[in-house]
Design an enzyme around this catalytic site. Structure first.
Site, PDB file in Angstrom:
ATOM      1  NE  ARG A  19      -3.762  -0.495   2.084  1.00 44.11           N
ATOM      2  CZ  ARG A  19      -5.074  -0.478   1.839  1.00 44.11           C
ATOM      3  NH1 ARG A  19      -5.717   0.651   1.827  1.00 44.11           N
ATOM      4  NH2 ARG A  19      -5.726  -1.589   1.632  1.00 44.11           N
ATOM      5  CB  THR A  29      -1.816   7.262  -3.125  1.00 42.33           C
ATOM      6  OG1 THR A  29      -1.272   5.937  -3.242  1.00 42.33           O
ATOM      7  CG2 THR A  29      -0.904   8.250  -3.839  1.00 42.33           C
ATOM      8  CG  ASP A  76       0.775  -9.499  10.291  1.00 37.96           C
ATOM      9  OD1 ASP A  76       1.102 -10.395   9.479  1.00 37.96           O
ATOM     10  OD2 ASP A  76       0.882  -8.286  10.035  1.00 37.96           O
ATOM     11  CG  ASP A  78       4.403 -10.086  11.201  1.00 41.49           C
ATOM     12  OD1 ASP A  78       5.167 -10.086  10.220  1.00 41.49           O
ATOM     13  OD2 ASP A  78       4.040  -9.048  11.782  1.00 41.49           O
TER      14      ASP A  78
HETATM   15  C1  PRP Z   1      -2.301  -9.316   4.862  1.00 45.50           C
HETATM   16  C2  PRP Z   1      -3.097 -10.485   4.341  1.00 45.50           C
HETATM   17  C3  PRP Z   1      -3.811  -9.884   3.167  1.00 45.50           C
HETATM   18  C4  PRP Z   1      -4.066  -8.473   3.621  1.00 45.50           C
HETATM   19  C5  PRP Z   1      -5.499  -8.370   4.052  1.00 45.50           C
HETATM   20  O1  PRP Z   1      -1.181  -9.134   4.105  1.00 45.50           O
HETATM   21  O2  PRP Z   1      -2.308 -11.604   4.022  1.00 45.50           O
HETATM   22  O3  PRP Z   1      -3.053  -9.913   1.972  1.00 45.50           O
HETATM   23  O4  PRP Z   1      -3.209  -8.237   4.742  1.00 45.50           O
HETATM   24  O5  PRP Z   1      -5.820  -7.051   4.361  1.00 45.50           O
HETATM   25  P1  PRP Z   1      -6.822  -6.222   3.481  1.00 45.50           P
HETATM   26  O6  PRP Z   1      -7.962  -7.126   3.139  1.00 45.50           O
HETATM   27  O7  PRP Z   1      -7.221  -5.082   4.385  1.00 45.50           O
HETATM   28  O8  PRP Z   1      -6.105  -5.749   2.253  1.00 45.50           O
HETATM   29  P2  PRP Z   1      -0.144  -7.968   4.434  1.00 45.50           P
HETATM   30  O9  PRP Z   1      -0.499  -6.731   3.663  1.00 45.50           O
HETATM   31  O10 PRP Z   1       0.002  -7.815   5.901  1.00 45.50           O
HETATM   32  O11 PRP Z   1       1.186  -8.502   3.787  1.00 45.50           O
HETATM   33  P3  PRP Z   1       2.030  -9.816   4.153  1.00 45.50           P
HETATM   34  O12 PRP Z   1       1.260 -11.010   3.690  1.00 45.50           O
HETATM   35  O13 PRP Z   1       3.287  -9.617   3.382  1.00 45.50           O
HETATM   36  O14 PRP Z   1       2.285  -9.849   5.643  1.00 45.50           O
HETATM   37  N1  URA Z   2      -3.948  -8.846   7.710  1.00 51.84           N
HETATM   38  C1  URA Z   2      -3.680  -9.804   8.624  1.00 51.84           C
HETATM   39  O1  URA Z   2      -2.667 -10.515   8.537  1.00 51.84           O
HETATM   40  N2  URA Z   2      -4.548  -9.979   9.642  1.00 51.84           N
HETATM   41  C2  URA Z   2      -5.650  -9.228   9.777  1.00 51.84           C
HETATM   42  O2  URA Z   2      -6.402  -9.430  10.748  1.00 51.84           O
HETATM   43  C3  URA Z   2      -5.909  -8.224   8.816  1.00 51.84           C
HETATM   44  C4  URA Z   2      -5.045  -8.068   7.782  1.00 51.84           C
END
Ligand code: PRP
Ligand code: URA
Length: 239
Positions: free
Chosen positions: A134, A138, A230, A233
């Site tokens: 993200r 923006t 998360d 993580d």
């Molecule tokens: C997490 C998850 C999704 C996203 C969901 O990924 O695996 O891709 O967040 O959130 P959203 O529906 O609000 O977009 P993250 O962006 O944390 O990246 P990662 O998998 O690299 O940890």
């Molecule tokens: N991404 C995650 O990994 N967990 C949440 O709960 C939301 C977004």
């Protein structure tokens, strides 16, 4: 084995707090199917994953196992055709898969944790990858990596990501994949928030959604409640 929620039921849950009028308009829209899996094995494994004391190794194994159990049902309606097979005893008519070949596309990073489980059941599936971040200014999703199988536009793609929170990542990933000419997709998530379901149904009414659990809401930080924290993580032990 699985619970197919009628769109009205889903709509009621995701529209809570909105005006009746808006809900009525929502109901009239064509929406994708949402399937919530209520199989005891899936629910048992997911409960262990939610526990904050579950470590990385077990978390990773459980995600892979649940992905495998889910894909068994996600692929239930794949086309088959009859062929003749000669067994040691006689010949008989048997069914084999026909129609579109499968592809799987994990959304980086956490979607990677679902790949092995799916591949176990569908070893011939090709694997693409898509990564998004993200933009801090923006807040728009930016694609930082995308590599899809060459013939993806002719495949049925399973988009994998454990978490569907706001739906921003999944919706953008689906957009980027559609821009490459692929239009046959299903979204497979472990846990979804009503907000994420609504976003996908609005942006991509042609994409059916399969989840192991539909949770209650998002918190102020965009995390799913109760969720599991998360996913990336916990999967990779970063944090
Ligand atoms: C997490 C998850 C999704 C996203 C969901 O990924 O695996 O891709 O967040 O959130 P959203 O529906 O609000 O977009 P993250 O962006 O944390 O990246 P990662 O998998 O690299 O940890
Ligand atoms: N991404 C995650 O990994 N967990 C949440 O709960 C939301 C977004």
């Amino acid at each position: 084995m699985l619970q197919l929620l009628r769109t009205e039921q889903i709509s009621d849950k995701i529209n809570k707090g909105e005006s009746e009028q808006k809900s009525e308009r929502w109901r009239e829209n064509k929406m994708s199917k949402v399937v919530v899996f209520d199989h005891p094995l899936i629910q048992h494994k997911l409960s262990i994953m939610r526990d904050k004391n579950t470590g990385t190794k077990e978390f990773r194994e459980l995600l892979s196992e649940i992905a495998m159990l889910m894909v068994f049902e996600v692929t239930r309606d794949l086309e088959t055709e009859e062929i003749e097979v000669e067994t040691p005893i006689t010949t008989c008519k048997c069914k084999v898969l026909s129609g579109k070949k499968l592809g799987i596309v994990p959304i980086l990073r956490a979607g990677l944790g679902m790949v092995d489980g799916v591949i176990n059941l569908v070893p011939a599936a090709r694997v693409g990858h898509i990564g998004l971040y993200r933009d801090p200014k923006t807040l728009e999703p930016v694609e930082y990596y995308c590599k899809l199988p060459e013939d993806s536009e002719n495949r049925e793609l399973l988009i994998l990501d454990p978490m569907l929170a706001t739906g921003g990542s999944a919706s953008a990933a689906i957009n980027f994949i559609k821009q490459r000419g692929c239009h046959h997709m299903r979204l497979v998530n472990l846990i979804a928030a009503p907000e994420g379901i609504k976003r996908i149904q609005q942006d991509h009414p042609d994409v059916d959604i399969y989840v192991a659990a539909l949770d209650d809401h998002l918190n102020d930080h965009g995390y799913i409640v109760p969720g599991l924290g998360d996913a990336g993580d916990r999967l990779f032990g970063t944090k």
